[in-house]
Design an enzyme around this catalytic site. Structure first.
Site, PDB file in Angstrom:
ATOM      1  N   GLY A  90       0.839  -1.114   0.114  1.00  0.00           N
ATOM      2  CA  GLY A  90      -0.130  -0.073  -0.135  1.00  0.00           C
ATOM      3  C   GLY A  90       0.758   1.324   0.103  1.00  0.00           C
ATOM      4  O   GLY A  90       1.774   1.581   0.645  1.00  0.00           O
ATOM      5  N   GLY A 141      -0.276   4.677   0.459  1.00  0.00           N
ATOM      6  CA  GLY A 141      -0.924   5.512   1.054  1.00  0.00           C
ATOM      7  C   GLY A 141      -0.057   6.126   2.017  1.00  0.00           C
ATOM      8  O   GLY A 141       1.078   6.247   2.076  1.00  0.00           O
ATOM      9  N   GLU A 181     -18.563  17.401   3.426  1.00  0.00           N
ATOM     10  CA  GLU A 181     -17.719  18.206   2.407  1.00  0.00           C
ATOM     11  C   GLU A 181     -18.331  18.118   0.856  1.00  0.00           C
ATOM     12  O   GLU A 181     -18.559  18.815   0.493  1.00  0.00           O
ATOM     13  CB  GLU A 181     -16.315  17.689   2.660  1.00  0.00           C
ATOM     14  CG  GLU A 181     -15.527  18.003   3.664  1.00  0.00           C
ATOM     15  CD  GLU A 181     -14.419  17.145   4.087  1.00  0.00           C
ATOM     16  OE1 GLU A 181     -13.368  17.766   4.801  1.00  0.00           O
ATOM     17  OE2 GLU A 181     -14.132  16.221   3.363  1.00  0.00           O
ATOM     18  N   ASP A 185      -5.428   2.718   8.810  1.00  0.00           N
ATOM     19  CA  ASP A 185      -6.941   2.317   8.936  1.00  0.00           C
ATOM     20  C   ASP A 185      -7.097   0.847   9.510  1.00  0.00           C
ATOM     21  O   ASP A 185      -7.984   0.571  10.076  1.00  0.00           O
ATOM     22  CB  ASP A 185      -7.806   2.603   7.815  1.00  0.00           C
ATOM     23  CG  ASP A 185      -7.909   4.067   7.326  1.00  0.00           C
ATOM     24  OD1 ASP A 185      -7.010   4.751   8.006  1.00  0.00           O
ATOM     25  OD2 ASP A 185      -8.507   4.328   6.581  1.00  0.00           O
ATOM     26  N   ALA A 205      -5.645  10.015   8.284  1.00  0.00           N
ATOM     27  CA  ALA A 205      -4.210  10.101   7.503  1.00  0.00           C
ATOM     28  C   ALA A 205      -3.164  10.666   8.565  1.00  0.00           C
ATOM     29  O   ALA A 205      -2.164   9.655   8.400  1.00  0.00           O
ATOM     30  CB  ALA A 205      -4.154  11.560   6.671  1.00  0.00           C
TER      31      ALA A 205
END
Length: 466
Positions: free
Chosen positions: A14, A16, A178, A317, A328
């Site tokens: 990953g 991220g 949002e 996560d 984050a």
């Protein structure tokens, strides 16, 4: 772990926030690092909704992992999707986009694959209600939103047109709020004077949530402020309800405490109501003999390693430990911590326990309105908006991204316009598009597979069912 002539092999699943920050830190350690990602790019996911609503372009919120790590000569980036783990042999089987299978051995394994959208067992909802987890999702939502106005322009007033000018959003966490704020702002400002047959400002935005308030991860005062701003924008809040059906032409909503269901005709439904572990993470938990919660988060020890498997870490996560939010900043800190643990192993020093430092939560509502909560500091309005902008700019990867994003925001503020509204309908190939003219492909619940999972908003609380 390895022979005297080999450096330890570190495999990161990953790219991220967690995977990227870990790889960067290990770039200065005497190990060989392989970063496996199914997209080969790092996406600043907290700003995906701004890409979806035309404020920012793809290049402003994403960057090639090779470019990010080009100065770390001991880090290799590979394009692929992890599909199988042999924990005893310390080997991961991966698949390239051309379906070719290959294997990667490791001495240390770091699972940073993120989460994907959860429909709570109603997978058929995904056909008409995309989530907000990947660049593909953002572009799909952009197509849906802008095409809805275009299609409405071709229809007569009344029951044919109204569903195209009705936007339903499930989940009132930061992502849902949002999106709702941005769609209303888009309709009342950027598109207000561009059509002849329709009045974009008449578009309805319906926000559904099972809780009793929006943004429940924030203080009650900030939640009330957010509700007020949303209602002033024209967002219709529907709290204490669950979306129980999603169809091509509408949604069904039922009260939590019982009562009659209500149907809402709409051709655009967006889903932000929950997340779950990607398939590889669930498979890895089984192969490692690790416990996991109902969302698939893997239980970890104090140092973020899996019990009985000190060579395997879970970050971001997916790390199932009390007090670790799906944001984050937790992924970044976790990545740095795991890199430090590996270095301490090589130095024959004891590992330290992971301590998450909460740097605050922020949520954007509309131009000049955002919430910022950091300890005793609680900001709203313009001050909250400036604080939100500072936090996100600080964490954007790449100096060029920062300058480009700031420039775009300044232009958007000055002109009240959207810088990137490009969308393509023909041949998009998404089975979940309500107006696809191309051949459909299998819908991407794989959008949350390794490397494409949720990295989390600063303060994001979408990890819990909403």
């Amino acid at each position: 772990m390895t022979s005297a002539n080999e450096r330890p092999k570190v495999l990161i699943i990953g790219g991220g926030f967690g995977g990227l920050f870990c790889a960067r830190r290990l770039g200065r350690v005497d190990v060989d690092v392989t970063l496996l990602d199914r997209a080969a790019c790092h996406v600043f996911q907290p700003l995906l909704y701004q890409c979806a609503t035309g404020t920012l372009s793809i290049g402003q919120i994403s960057r090639s992992l090779r470019e990010e790590l080009e100065h770390h000569r001991n880090v290799t980036t590979l394009l692929g999707e992890a599909i199988e783990l042999d924990a005893d042999a310390r080997r991961v089987t991966a698949r390239r986009p051309d379906e070719t299978v290959f294997q990667l051995d490791y001495d240390y394994l770091i699972i940073a694959a993120g989460m994907r959208q959860s429909y709570f067992g109603n997978e058929h909802f995904a056909a008409w209600a995309p989530g907000m987890k990947t660049l593909d999702d953002a572009l799909s939502i952009r197509r849906r939103v802008f095409a809805a106005f275009e299609i409405a322009e071709t229809l007569p007033p009344g029951p044919q047109r109204d569903p195209w000018l009705t936007f339903a959003i499930a989940g009132a966490g930061p992502t849902g709020v949002e999106l709702a704020g941005q769609i209303r702002e888009l309709a009342t400002r950027a598109l207000a004077n561009e059509f002849h047959s329709i009045q974009p400002q008449d578009a309805r935005v319906l926000l559904f949530d099972g809780g009793d308030r929006v943004l429940k991860g924030f203080s009650s005062g900030l939640c009330k402020n957010a509700s007020r701003v949303l209602e002033e924008l024209g967002v219709e809040l529907n709290l204490g309800v669950h979306v129980t059906d999603v169809r091509r032409d509408g949604v069904t909503v039922s009260p939590k405490g019982g009562g009659p269901s209500v149907d809402y005709p709409t051709r655009t439904v967006l889903w932000t109501a929950g997340v779950e572990a990607v398939p590889f993470a669930r498979h890895a938990a089984e192969m490692l003999g690790a416990n996991s919660d109902r969302s698939g988060r893997i239980s970890v020890d104090a140092d973020l390693s899996v019990a009985g498997r000190p060579e395997v870490f879970v970050i971001g996560d997916l790390a199932g430990r009390d007090g670790l939010p799906g944001v984050a900043e937790n992924a970044m800190q976790g990545g740095l911590h795991v890199a430090a643990c590996i270095k301490r192993d090589l130095d024959s020093a004891n590992r330290k326990a992971y301590r998450y430092r909460d740097l605050g939560s922020a949520a954007y509502i509309s131009r000049g309105h955002a919430l910022l909560q950091a300890g005793p500091i609680k900001l709203t309005g313009v001050l909250g908006w400036l604080g939100w902008a500072f936090i996100h700019i600080a964490f954007l990867t790449g100096v060029r991204n920062r300058f480009s994003t700031v420039g775009t925001w300044i232009t958007t503020i000055a002109r009240g316009d959207r810088g990137d509204r490009t969308f393509i309908l023909g041949g998009s190939g998404h089975a979940h598009e309500p107006y696809t003219w191309g051949s459909p492909r299998q819908h991407s619940q794989v959008s949350g597979l390794p490397g494409r999972g949720r990295q989390g908003n600063i303060g994001e609380r979408d990890g819990s069912p909403e």
